[in-house]
Design a protein around this motif. Sequence first.
Motif: not given
Length: 355
Positions: A206-208, A213-221, A234-243, A309-315
């Motif tokens: 997912t990360l690779f 757009n994916y990182w924009t929604h995490i660091f600057w929603t 921090p909430v979004e970063l935690v969500g990346v690991i929680v999923k 779904m996680y991959i699709g969200g990252a793309l």
Amino acid sequence: MCTFAGFAAEPTETGKKEEAFNPGQVILHHVADSHEWHWFSTDNGNFITYLPIIAYQPSKGLSVFSSKHIVEGETYGNFKLEEEHLVTTDGSKVYDFSITKNVAALAVSSLVLVIVFISVARTYKRRAGQAPSGLQGFLEPFVIFIRDEVAKKSIGPKYERYMPYLLTVFFFIWFNNLLGLTPGAANLTGNVAVTAMLAVLTLIVTLFSSNKNYWTHIFWTPGVPLPLRIIMIPVELVGVIVKPFSLAVRLFANITAGHIIILSFISLIFIFRSAYTGFLSVPFGLFISVLELLVAILQAYIFTLLTAMYIGGALEEHHDEEHGHGHEHDDYGFAEERQGGSNFANLTKPDIAAH
């Protein structure tokens, strides 16, 4: 008469008193990993495959020997087992690289998957243009379903590059779930280390695969006030690991729970020491066993779907508001691929062979 995994109460030498049956110990013995493979037990003895112990001590070097020397609580050299953990009698540091029951089961299931899909790939080459049959015909609907209902709908037009991984995840989990239901088999997908590794692989993919757009929604929603954006980071970063963590826990918990329930029903016979208890526990245990066949493929599907779904969200790309959902759907070109005969033949090289 067969005993329940070798833990049924047996008379002592004097025949005066029997050892109490411990259902918790029996259940944990079946669902946990071990250094030997216990198949079954009879009055004539236990049928066990002793696995190799591979231990490294910085002070003494590498040691390799059979687990037969230490599985019964005995000490071999300065090694012993404490609750299936290899330790030393003198307290020195030891690194355990042993082939445990789950490691052996992983090797067996991987070999089965390789043999099955090499056989299917060869069948497609040999029967090019012909209707599928045999194992090829049995597996084709599952591959088409993963492609059309999971990969395409969740990932979008770039789904093809992820089909080998999605198929590998689906069939690996499904096959091992089924193997775990066979008598004497290992509870591989009920091991949190295995499910966690699968989740980590999903996180890496997912990360690779992520875009700007994916990182924009995490660091600057976008679309939220500035103070809230800072809180959301921090909430979004935690969500990346929680999923992916939820993927690991869900699979582990569901598979382990099924085994525990079945073993609990069987344990009732030995707890009450009555054959009449079997009229209640055996039907319920059989019902849960049949239900586990459905859970086996359902959990494989859920893990694969959420991964897609996680991959699709990252793309996912940023779309202007003027572009409706219909326009995005038309770009996928799904209708074009559904024309003609069997679509599975088109998957053989990029998907099945890679899988």
